[in-house]
Design a protein around this motif. Structure first.
Motif, PDB file in Angstrom:
ATOM      1  N   ALA A 336     -53.557 -46.687 -19.223  1.00 32.89           N
ATOM      2  CA  ALA A 336     -53.425 -46.872 -20.675  1.00 32.89           C
ATOM      3  C   ALA A 336     -51.993 -46.590 -21.134  1.00 32.89           C
ATOM      4  O   ALA A 336     -51.440 -47.304 -21.982  1.00 32.89           O
ATOM      5  CB  ALA A 336     -54.407 -45.960 -21.403  1.00 32.89           C
ATOM      6  N   LEU A 337     -51.373 -45.549 -20.558  1.00 33.91           N
ATOM      7  CA  LEU A 337     -49.996 -45.216 -20.915  1.00 33.91           C
ATOM      8  C   LEU A 337     -49.038 -46.319 -20.478  1.00 33.91           C
ATOM      9  O   LEU A 337     -48.172 -46.755 -21.258  1.00 33.91           O
ATOM     10  CB  LEU A 337     -49.594 -43.891 -20.281  1.00 33.91           C
ATOM     11  CG  LEU A 337     -48.121 -43.491 -20.436  1.00 33.91           C
ATOM     12  CD1 LEU A 337     -47.739 -43.358 -21.903  1.00 33.91           C
ATOM     13  CD2 LEU A 337     -47.821 -42.194 -19.688  1.00 33.91           C
ATOM     14  N   HIS A 338     -49.177 -46.784 -19.257  1.00 36.57           N
ATOM     15  CA  HIS A 338     -48.297 -47.854 -18.764  1.00 36.57           C
ATOM     16  C   HIS A 338     -48.436 -49.118 -19.610  1.00 36.57           C
ATOM     17  O   HIS A 338     -47.434 -49.775 -19.934  1.00 36.57           O
ATOM     18  CB  HIS A 338     -48.621 -48.164 -17.296  1.00 36.57           C
ATOM     19  CG  HIS A 338     -48.273 -47.059 -16.355  1.00 36.57           C
ATOM     20  ND1 HIS A 338     -48.956 -46.830 -15.181  1.00 36.57           N
ATOM     21  CD2 HIS A 338     -47.297 -46.117 -16.412  1.00 36.57           C
ATOM     22  CE1 HIS A 338     -48.439 -45.798 -14.558  1.00 36.57           C
ATOM     23  NE2 HIS A 338     -47.426 -45.344 -15.277  1.00 36.57           N
ATOM     24  N   ASN A 339     -49.672 -49.453 -19.976  1.00 38.75           N
ATOM     25  CA  ASN A 339     -49.891 -50.642 -20.804  1.00 38.75           C
ATOM     26  C   ASN A 339     -49.231 -50.485 -22.178  1.00 38.75           C
ATOM     27  O   ASN A 339     -48.642 -51.430 -22.715  1.00 38.75           O
ATOM     28  CB  ASN A 339     -51.382 -50.909 -20.965  1.00 38.75           C
ATOM     29  CG  ASN A 339     -52.025 -51.402 -19.673  1.00 38.75           C
ATOM     30  OD1 ASN A 339     -51.338 -51.871 -18.773  1.00 38.75           O
ATOM     31  ND2 ASN A 339     -53.339 -51.284 -19.594  1.00 38.75           N
ATOM     32  N   ILE A 351     -46.327 -38.365 -24.601  1.00 36.02           N
ATOM     33  CA  ILE A 351     -47.620 -38.559 -23.939  1.00 36.02           C
ATOM     34  C   ILE A 351     -47.484 -38.276 -22.444  1.00 36.02           C
ATOM     35  O   ILE A 351     -48.380 -37.691 -21.826  1.00 36.02           O
ATOM     36  CB  ILE A 351     -48.150 -39.979 -24.192  1.00 36.02           C
ATOM     37  CG1 ILE A 351     -48.336 -40.191 -25.702  1.00 36.02           C
ATOM     38  CG2 ILE A 351     -49.465 -40.216 -23.457  1.00 36.02           C
ATOM     39  CD1 ILE A 351     -48.784 -41.570 -26.094  1.00 36.02           C
ATOM     40  N   ARG A 352     -46.365 -38.655 -21.847  1.00 38.78           N
ATOM     41  CA  ARG A 352     -46.108 -38.325 -20.446  1.00 38.78           C
ATOM     42  C   ARG A 352     -46.130 -36.812 -20.236  1.00 38.78           C
ATOM     43  O   ARG A 352     -46.643 -36.314 -19.239  1.00 38.78           O
ATOM     44  CB  ARG A 352     -44.767 -38.892 -19.985  1.00 38.78           C
ATOM     45  CG  ARG A 352     -44.803 -40.386 -19.725  1.00 38.78           C
ATOM     46  CD  ARG A 352     -43.446 -40.933 -19.314  1.00 38.78           C
ATOM     47  NE  ARG A 352     -43.601 -42.320 -18.916  1.00 38.78           N
ATOM     48  CZ  ARG A 352     -43.871 -42.730 -17.687  1.00 38.78           C
ATOM     49  NH1 ARG A 352     -44.004 -41.828 -16.726  1.00 38.78           N
ATOM     50  NH2 ARG A 352     -44.001 -44.007 -17.405  1.00 38.78           N
ATOM     51  N   ALA A 402     -53.760 -36.935 -25.047  1.00 30.34           N
ATOM     52  CA  ALA A 402     -53.008 -38.117 -24.624  1.00 30.34           C
ATOM     53  C   ALA A 402     -53.705 -39.397 -25.067  1.00 30.34           C
ATOM     54  O   ALA A 402     -53.066 -40.312 -25.611  1.00 30.34           O
ATOM     55  CB  ALA A 402     -52.825 -38.103 -23.111  1.00 30.34           C
ATOM     56  N   ILE A 403     -55.001 -39.489 -24.827  1.00 28.51           N
ATOM     57  CA  ILE A 403     -55.759 -40.675 -25.222  1.00 28.51           C
ATOM     58  C   ILE A 403     -55.753 -40.836 -26.731  1.00 28.51           C
ATOM     59  O   ILE A 403     -55.625 -41.953 -27.261  1.00 28.51           O
ATOM     60  CB  ILE A 403     -57.205 -40.598 -24.677  1.00 28.51           C
ATOM     61  CG1 ILE A 403     -57.204 -40.597 -23.138  1.00 28.51           C
ATOM     62  CG2 ILE A 403     -58.040 -41.747 -25.212  1.00 28.51           C
ATOM     63  CD1 ILE A 403     -56.590 -41.822 -22.484  1.00 28.51           C
ATOM     64  N   GLN A 404     -55.875 -39.729 -27.447  1.00 23.55           N
ATOM     65  CA  GLN A 404     -55.873 -39.769 -28.907  1.00 23.55           C
ATOM     66  C   GLN A 404     -54.554 -40.349 -29.425  1.00 23.55           C
ATOM     67  O   GLN A 404     -54.541 -41.184 -30.335  1.00 23.55           O
ATOM     68  CB  GLN A 404     -56.107 -38.349 -29.447  1.00 23.55           C
ATOM     69  CG  GLN A 404     -56.449 -38.283 -30.930  1.00 23.55           C
ATOM     70  CD  GLN A 404     -56.756 -36.872 -31.373  1.00 23.55           C
ATOM     71  OE1 GLN A 404     -56.015 -35.930 -31.080  1.00 23.55           O
ATOM     72  NE2 GLN A 404     -57.882 -36.701 -32.056  1.00 23.55           N
ATOM     73  N   GLN A 405     -53.453 -39.904 -28.840  1.00 23.84           N
ATOM     74  CA  GLN A 405     -52.138 -40.410 -29.271  1.00 23.84           C
ATOM     75  C   GLN A 405     -51.970 -41.867 -28.889  1.00 23.84           C
ATOM     76  O   GLN A 405     -51.382 -42.661 -29.648  1.00 23.84           O
ATOM     77  CB  GLN A 405     -51.025 -39.566 -28.661  1.00 23.84           C
ATOM     78  CG  GLN A 405     -50.932 -38.168 -29.258  1.00 23.84           C
ATOM     79  CD  GLN A 405     -49.638 -37.477 -28.894  1.00 23.84           C
ATOM     80  OE1 GLN A 405     -48.604 -38.124 -28.655  1.00 23.84           O
ATOM     81  NE2 GLN A 405     -49.671 -36.141 -28.832  1.00 23.84           N
ATOM     82  N   LEU A 409     -51.539 -45.523 -31.476  1.00 21.29           N
ATOM     83  CA  LEU A 409     -50.429 -46.476 -31.385  1.00 21.29           C
ATOM     84  C   LEU A 409     -50.912 -47.924 -31.504  1.00 21.29           C
ATOM     85  O   LEU A 409     -50.101 -48.824 -31.646  1.00 21.29           O
ATOM     86  CB  LEU A 409     -49.691 -46.308 -30.053  1.00 21.29           C
ATOM     87  CG  LEU A 409     -48.963 -44.965 -29.851  1.00 21.29           C
ATOM     88  CD1 LEU A 409     -48.457 -44.872 -28.419  1.00 21.29           C
ATOM     89  CD2 LEU A 409     -47.813 -44.831 -30.842  1.00 21.29           C
ATOM     90  N   LYS A 410     -52.198 -48.138 -31.448  1.00 20.09           N
ATOM     91  CA  LYS A 410     -52.717 -49.506 -31.468  1.00 20.09           C
ATOM     92  C   LYS A 410     -52.573 -50.126 -32.853  1.00 20.09           C
ATOM     93  O   LYS A 410     -52.646 -49.451 -33.848  1.00 20.09           O
ATOM     94  CB  LYS A 410     -54.195 -49.502 -31.034  1.00 20.09           C
ATOM     95  CG  LYS A 410     -54.379 -49.102 -29.565  1.00 20.09           C
ATOM     96  CD  LYS A 410     -55.833 -49.127 -29.165  1.00 20.09           C
ATOM     97  CE  LYS A 410     -56.007 -48.761 -27.716  1.00 20.09           C
ATOM     98  NZ  LYS A 410     -57.426 -48.733 -27.309  1.00 20.09           N
TER      99      LYS A 410
END
Length: 410
Positions: A336-339, A351-352, A402-405, A409-410
């Motif tokens: 999800a982070l890379h995407n 987030i990293r 992390a997922i929440q952040q 961003l979407k």
């Protein structure tokens, strides 16, 4: 139970015959050439190997079957330390060469000798990489590349002392927190975690992954395959191969001769042939194409084995809690982070930082009181379980944030 009794009895009777029994953490393929060369020597006796993990060998030496073992052959100083601490090793006999003892941790030099060295690096399946139009990773940084999602393989330090030492090399080179950050980011690209270190090389060979960090001798055994390549880590130090005679060996004289054979010119050649994949402890001639790499390995800063032994249980427990037991969560979070970074065309360091944080500080990793929590022999209360639960909650919270952040961003 009956079958177990019969097996134990037959094992004990067989070992009383004129043969050496070598318990080893290496794969059968890694020891076959050494043994075949030994069999060619005058007055050599038959050799039988027991190929087990370090933890399995520790348990085996505590049973009646362990009394039938003559030699221990391993790259694990942790196993040798455990056996020496439990008075299961004999003092070393006089050796033909003493210079290799500088490679042995000081605490086990009385019982253990180094007969070869290895280094760490990355085995890659160049054919699979070419199919996917990907470059060959040659460093830890390279293994973090998002393009390798679901394609990297490695083992756990709780299952492989070889892998444990490789991870400690990274932690001592980069520092505690940065080393774990690297491991956590690489873990986002893992396809699976192999149960044994030589399982990593076998899976890469069969194309179940494109690359993975391993010890060189498992890679060398496969490099006749033109589709496989191996690159040493720039800071890979020397990882010695150790041997010791057990206290209960019924063949002390033959066991001593076997060690002398390994340290002889013929034995050193057998250990360094491509059929074995290691480097000798004696210097190779400059004309040898492997001489430069041997010197590079020997010139690296030696590992702090005292530190490794003190925090062995901590590193194993932390790796499994942070990575092994939550691998699918890590894969999803890093994907999800890379995407998101690709879509936004910018890095997301906050987030990293959430995904690479660990619940154990550098200070705690050297605090003997804190480390004692993970020594099961001394820890009689529930403090270890309490700490492990706190780790799990920490990683769950970091993942949630992390997922929440990412969703925001979407």
């Amino acid at each position: 139970m009956l079958l177990s009794i019969i097996f134990t009895a037959s094992f004990t009777c067989a070992s009383m015959a004129n043969e050496l029994v070598i318990a080893t953490t290496f794969s059968p393929e890694a020891t076959a050439h050494i043994i075949s060369q030994w069999q060619k020597q005058p007055q050599s006796i038959a050799v039988r190997t027991l190929n087990r993990t370090s933890s399995s060998l520790e348990r085996l030496l505590d049973t009646p079957m362990g009394e039938s073992i003559d030699l221990i052959l391993t790259s694990s100083p942790m196993l040798m330390q455990h056996l020496q601490d439990h008075q299961q090793l004999n003092p070393l006999p006089p050796l033909p060469r003493q210079n290799q003892q500088q490679l042995v941790p000081e605490s086990i030099r009385n019982s253990t000798v180094a007969v070869a060295i290895s280094g760490y690096g990355i085995l890659a399946n160049s054919a699979r990489l070419k199919e996917k139009h990907l470059p060959t990773p040659t460093t830890w940084e390279g293994l973090k590349d998002a393009r390798y999602q679901g394609m990297i393989l490695m083992s756990s330090p709780s299952r492989s002392d070889t892998n444990h030492l490789m991870i400690e090399t990274l932690l001592q080179e980069r520092g505690w927190e940065q080393g774990w950050a690297t491991l956590l980011e690489v873990s986002g690209n893992l396809a699976t975690i192999s149960s044994r270190s030589f399982g990593v090389s076998n899976k890469i060979k069969t194309g179940l992954g494109v690359a993975g960090p391993i010890i060189d001798n498992y890679a060398t055994l496969l490099l006749k395959d033109p589709q496989l390549t191996f690159s040493y880590f720039p800071q890979s130090g020397a990882s010695p191969t150790f041997i010791a005679i057990t206290k209960n060996s019924a063949h002390q004289s033959d066991a001593t001769r076997f060690i002398h054979f390994l340290l002889s010119d013929i034995g050193q050649q057998a250990l360094s042939d491509t059929a074995t994949g290691k480097y000798p402890v004696t210097p190779l001639p400059e004309s040898d194409p492997r001489a430069k790499q041997q010197q590079r390995l020997l010139q690296q800063t030696p590992l702090d084995y005292r530190q490794i032994l003190l925090r062995q249980q901590l590193v194993q427990q932390l790796f499994d809690t942070a990575i092994s037991f939550r691998l699918h969560q890590l894969q999803d979070a890093w994907k999800a982070l890379h995407n998101a970074e690709t879509r936004l065309k910018r890095p997301l360091p906050e987030i990293r930082a959430l995904l690479t944080a660990i619940p154990v500080s550098d200070r705690q990793a050297t605090d003997t009181r804190y480390l004692s929590l993970f020594n099961q022999a001394k820890n009689t209360d529930n403090s270890q379980e309490t700490e492990l639960m706190a780790w799990q909650q920490f990683f769950q919270q970091q993942q949630y944030l992390a997922i929440q952040q990412l969703e925001s961003l979407k």
